[in-house]
Design an enzyme around this catalytic site. Structure first.
Site, PDB file in Angstrom:
ATOM      1  N   GLN B 131      49.779   9.192  76.758  1.00 48.53           N
ATOM      2  CA  GLN B 131      50.883   8.341  77.193  1.00 48.53           C
ATOM      3  C   GLN B 131      52.209   9.086  77.060  1.00 48.53           C
ATOM      4  O   GLN B 131      52.588   9.461  75.947  1.00 48.53           O
ATOM      5  CB  GLN B 131      50.906   7.088  76.300  1.00 48.53           C
ATOM      6  CG  GLN B 131      52.039   6.131  76.576  1.00 48.53           C
ATOM      7  CD  GLN B 131      52.169   5.082  75.468  1.00 48.53           C
ATOM      8  OE1 GLN B 131      52.040   5.406  74.291  1.00 48.53           O
ATOM      9  NE2 GLN B 131      52.413   3.851  75.836  1.00 48.53           N
ATOM     10  N   GLY B 132      52.908   9.317  78.166  1.00 47.35           N
ATOM     11  CA  GLY B 132      54.201   9.993  78.115  1.00 47.35           C
ATOM     12  C   GLY B 132      55.340   8.987  78.154  1.00 47.35           C
ATOM     13  O   GLY B 132      55.828   8.646  79.238  1.00 47.35           O
ATOM     14  N   SER B 134      57.968   8.125  74.887  1.00 45.80           N
ATOM     15  CA  SER B 134      59.157   8.501  74.117  1.00 45.80           C
ATOM     16  C   SER B 134      59.651   9.894  74.480  1.00 45.80           C
ATOM     17  O   SER B 134      58.872  10.755  74.876  1.00 45.80           O
ATOM     18  CB  SER B 134      58.844   8.487  72.615  1.00 45.80           C
ATOM     19  OG  SER B 134      58.505   7.199  72.198  1.00 45.80           O
ATOM     20  N   SER B 166      50.590  10.957  71.853  1.00 41.26           N
ATOM     21  CA  SER B 166      49.367  10.999  71.043  1.00 41.26           C
ATOM     22  C   SER B 166      48.318  11.876  71.716  1.00 41.26           C
ATOM     23  O   SER B 166      47.985  11.641  72.875  1.00 41.26           O
ATOM     24  CB  SER B 166      48.782   9.595  70.869  1.00 41.26           C
ATOM     25  OG  SER B 166      49.729   8.762  70.272  1.00 41.26           O
ATOM     26  N   GLU B 249      49.631  -1.965  74.061  1.00 36.40           N
ATOM     27  CA  GLU B 249      49.722  -1.009  72.957  1.00 36.40           C
ATOM     28  C   GLU B 249      50.034  -1.749  71.658  1.00 36.40           C
ATOM     29  O   GLU B 249      49.448  -1.473  70.618  1.00 36.40           O
ATOM     30  CB  GLU B 249      50.820   0.015  73.252  1.00 36.40           C
ATOM     31  CG  GLU B 249      50.944   1.056  72.144  1.00 36.40           C
ATOM     32  CD  GLU B 249      52.043   2.080  72.394  1.00 36.40           C
ATOM     33  OE1 GLU B 249      52.784   1.927  73.383  1.00 36.40           O
ATOM     34  OE2 GLU B 249      52.136   3.022  71.600  1.00 36.40           O
ATOM     35  N   GLU B 378      62.137  -3.427  63.784  1.00 37.13           N
ATOM     36  CA  GLU B 378      63.480  -3.944  64.093  1.00 37.13           C
ATOM     37  C   GLU B 378      63.582  -4.326  65.573  1.00 37.13           C
ATOM     38  O   GLU B 378      64.206  -5.333  65.918  1.00 37.13           O
ATOM     39  CB  GLU B 378      64.543  -2.894  63.730  1.00 37.13           C
ATOM     40  CG  GLU B 378      64.710  -2.676  62.227  1.00 37.13           C
ATOM     41  CD  GLU B 378      63.547  -1.926  61.573  1.00 37.13           C
ATOM     42  OE1 GLU B 378      62.768  -1.250  62.291  1.00 37.13           O
ATOM     43  OE2 GLU B 378      63.411  -2.025  60.340  1.00 37.13           O
TER      44      GLU B 378
END
Lengths: 379, 393
Positions: B131-132, B134, B166, B249, B378
């Site tokens: 998964q691309g 961040s 990951s 996710e 958060e």
């Protein structure tokens, strides 16, 4: 069983919400308090509730009840929590009728359950003796005397004591204070010779009382169930009572949380609604998560009573511990987030924290039930 | 016999015949998971046998449509399959971000050709996906991502870098958020591309974590050519897909660390610490913390059940699911902190066979990422406050 209410239960919830908002709201509690009402509750309103079947909601039809189960009673209690409605539903129905239905002889059930369900008789449990809920510390004695018993002792924090017709007195028939076993439950007329009651008004404006029993003579047929099973019966009643109190606390928490969220959207400081501040948003979101957990454990526990789950004690302690913890947080934050106005008597939010603390303490608070949960889990 | 009972019998028979004995014992840890791919890593040869057999039947993804190679089972049949697998202790045959993340989005947003091309390979574990999302400058503020995809007629030219990808070093393909336009708001102009990690210009570099493991990579794109046909959904509308995929996710992460029916932590504590004279754990403060943790875990479990039941009954808006990621990961962190208290200083040994080569402290450190990855706690609280409680911005 699916953790949702069915159609019939949803209708009951709506009906209870509508009735209580109209007739037994926070304004009614305030009026009752300010008028220094002698009875401490509205007899007319209680009769109306009984006429709708609420006083017999969990009582089997054979004894004049509606037989909606404890899920039904829990639904009404939750709405009473939302509205801070005052009535003998907790003392006479949730606690006393449960004790009679579970432990009473056929004759006792016939004599008392229909009378409770119709609202004509009020019965209450006289259990506590010291500052805290601690049934094993019971020191009041019931000493065999001929065919009957002689009861002596002093009971405190007896809900609706001065308006009750009958008391279910917990007294020791064997062992020493500190022993979990050796307790008996006795049906005693409040006006019997040797019984005296003194009204105590609690911080939530509700009735409590002190009951003194001075050599009160009772006959063998006033024993609720049998003496051998008194301690077990008491535990079972207390488990159900704690789940019911949790349902009431849940309603109270939801209402006070929703009122607080509305306030965060309305109140402006620094030129913005205070609800835009992340310092408050995160605390609100954490409370929301807590409330979702509280809802789940309450519905699960109410269903478990009706299903006769054998791990009810563990669940009851989990329920009361969790909901008490959430109630403490939510009611404290309700005052803090309202700021100065939350401290005024004129504003209603203060009524919620007062009722919360009493309901938390009744029959054991967060720490009592967390300890019991660990003990029941064998550690 | 009902059709479902018949299905149960056949399933039981098939599993008995096809699940190798070595696949009926629990995984020894993350290193013992099978992820498939072009060059599958195996700790036991039967991992591939088991995964291939299940993949052939579509049972690695039992609820996906059969036309793309999925199992095509209805909800009741899926439940039966899971029960029967659990009855013999069968392992998850295939761990896959293709299954847990990309697949559901592909079924919803992919073109027919994309579904035909990718879904069967996901089901059979032939292609391992990463998964691309961040980037170095786009973490919690994911929508500010800067990896560019320039329109070159028949293809996009991708330049930029991703981080916390990951297993990028082990993956065959990537689903990747790129920026095709930066003239609008930051949520506009994001496009969802699928491409081969073997493409020229893609490099990866593992990141060593505090746990001593490197499950994440930095991934660099230097003039990577991606055919236009690999755009999923509309150009510039990738954010919608990105959000949809994040819900999958988050659901996956909130389930991390749920106890697998072994001994409870409090039971371990009794063995390691002992009882006092009153029959209570001989550490009253730890006892209280353990009771609160186990109680909260139980009630959280009831909450997940309740939300599922409400959805089935068509009640409520499913808003309560917003707490799962936040509460589940915070609970898992609490559990591992208490594990350290229960196992004591010995539990902190990092190397040495006698101490399981630091399995506990490594797992404990790994949990610290749970409340960061897939949206920090958060960020989750922001979402609850704004979307569920309706607090103003």
């Amino acid at each position: 069983m699916a953790l949702v209410l069915n159609e019939e239960q949803l209708m009951l919830k709506d009906a209870a919400a509508g009735f209580l908002q109209e007739k037994a709201s926070v304004a009614a509690l305030r009026a009752l308090r300010d008028s220094r009402d002698e009875a401490g509750y509205s007899k007319e309103l209680w009769q109306e509730m009984a006429d709708m079947g609420w006083a017999g909601i969990a009582i089997p039809e054979a004894y004049g009840g509606l037989d909606y189960g404890y899920i039904g009673l829990g639904i009404v209690l939750e709405q009473m929590g939302r509205n801070l409605s005052v009535s003998p539903l907790q003392s006479s129905v949730l606690v006393a009728a449960t004790a009679i239905a579970l432990g009473g002889s056929e004759a006792q059930k016939q004599a008392l359950l229909p009378a409770i369900a119709s609202g004509e008789t009020i019965v209450t449990l006289a259990l506590q003796e010291g500052p805290h809920h601690a049934p094993h510390k019971t020191a009041a004695t019931a000493i065999a005397d001929g065919d009957g018993y002689v009861i002596s002792g002093r009971k405190v924090m007896v809900a609706d004591a001065h308006v009750a017709d009958k008391l279910i007195v917990v007294a020791r028939t064997a062992g020493e204070p500190g022993d979990a076993e050796g307790l008996g439950l006795f049906l005693v007329d409040r006006e019997a010779t040797g019984v005296s009651t003194e009204r105590v008004i609690m911080v939530d404006s509700r009735n409590s009382g002190t009951v003194t029993l001075d050599s009160v003579q009772v006959s063998a047929d006033q024993v609720l169930g049998s003496l051998d099973t008194g301690s077990a019966l008491l535990q079972q009643v207390l488990d159900i009572a704690n789940i019911g109190l949790s349902a009431e606390l849940l309603g109270l928490c939801l209402e006070s949380f929703e009122r607080t969220m509305e306030y965060l959207k309305d109140r402006k400081q620094f030129g913005a609604a205070i609800g835009t501040f992340q310092g408050l948003q995160h605390r609100a979101a954490e409370m929301y998560a807590d409330l979702e957990l509280a809802k789940s454990v309450v519905i699960r526990s109410l269903q478990a009573i009706d299903a006769g789950d054998d791990n009810l004690s563990l669940l009851a302690s989990a329920c009361k511990a969790k909901v008490s913890q959430v109630a403490a947080r939510v009611s404290n934050e309700a005052i803090q987030m309202h700021g100065g106005i939350g401290m005024t008597d004129e504003f209603d939010i203060g009524f919620f924290i007062k009722r919360a603390r009493v309901a938390q303490q009744t029959f054991g608070d967060h720490s009592y039930h967390l300890d019991r949960y660990a003990t029941l889990s064998a550690f | 016999m009902s059709e479902l009972e018949q299905f149960r019998l056949e399933t039981r028979e098939w599993l008995e015949a096809n699940c190798p004995a070595a696949m009926r014992v629990p995984e020894a840890g993350d290193d013992d998971q099978y992820w498939g791919g072009r060059n599958p890593e195996m700790s036991h040869p039967d991992q591939k046998v088991w995964s291939d057999r299940m993949g052939e039947k579509g049972w690695t993804t039992p609820e996906w449509p059969a036309e793309y190679g999925g199992g095509g089972l209805d909800k009741d049949e899926v439940k039966v399959l899971r029960q029967e697998m659990s009855r013999i202790g069968a392992r998850t045959p295939l761990h896959s971000f293709g299954i847990s993340m990309l697949g559901p989005a592909l079924l919803l947003y992919g073109t027919e050709a994309q579904k035909q091309e990718h879904i069967p390979k996901i089901v059979r574990g032939e292609i391992r996906w990463c998964q691309g999302y961040s980037e170095p400058g786009a973490g919690s503020d994911l929508a500010s991502l800067q990896t560019r995809a320039e329109d070159q007629g028949d293809h996009y030219l991708v330049n930029g870098s991703k981080v916390w990808t990951s297993y990028a070093d082990k993956a065959d393909w990537i689903f990747c958020l790129t920026r095709t336009d930066n003239t609008g708001t930051k949520h506009e102009g994001i496009s969802f591309l699928l491409f081969d990690m073997a493409s020229e210009g893609v490099t990866t570099k593992p990141i060593l974590l505090i746990s001593g493991y490197s499950p994440f990579c930095e991934t660099f794109f230097d003039d990577v050519k991606v055919p236009k046909a690999n755009l999923m959904g509309e150009e510039g509308k990738g954010w919608t897909i990105a959000k949809y995929l994040l819900t999958h996710e988050r659901a996956m992460i909130s389930g991390f660390g749920h106890s697998s029916g072994k001994k409870t932590l409090s039971q371990n504590a009794v063995e390691l610490i002992g009882m006092d004279a009153g029959g209570k754990l001989d550490d009253p403060v730890l006892r209280q913390n353990l009771a609160q943790l186990e109680l909260d875990a139980m009630v959280f479990g009831h909450t997940m059940s309740r939300v599922t039941d409400e959805a089935k009954a068509g009640q409520g808006l499913g808003e309560a699911a917003s707490i799962f990621k936040y509460y589940g990961t915070e609970l898992n962190k609490r559990r591992f902190e208490l594990m350290l208290s229960v196992y004591g200083e010995q539990g902190l040994a990092w190397e040495g066979d006698a101490y399981d080569n630091g399995k506990l402290p490594r797992a404990w450190l790994r949990t610290k990422a749970n409340s960061i990855e897939g949206g920090t706690s958060e960020i989750q609280l922001n979402i609850i406050a704004k979307r569920v409680l309706g607090l103003p911005s």
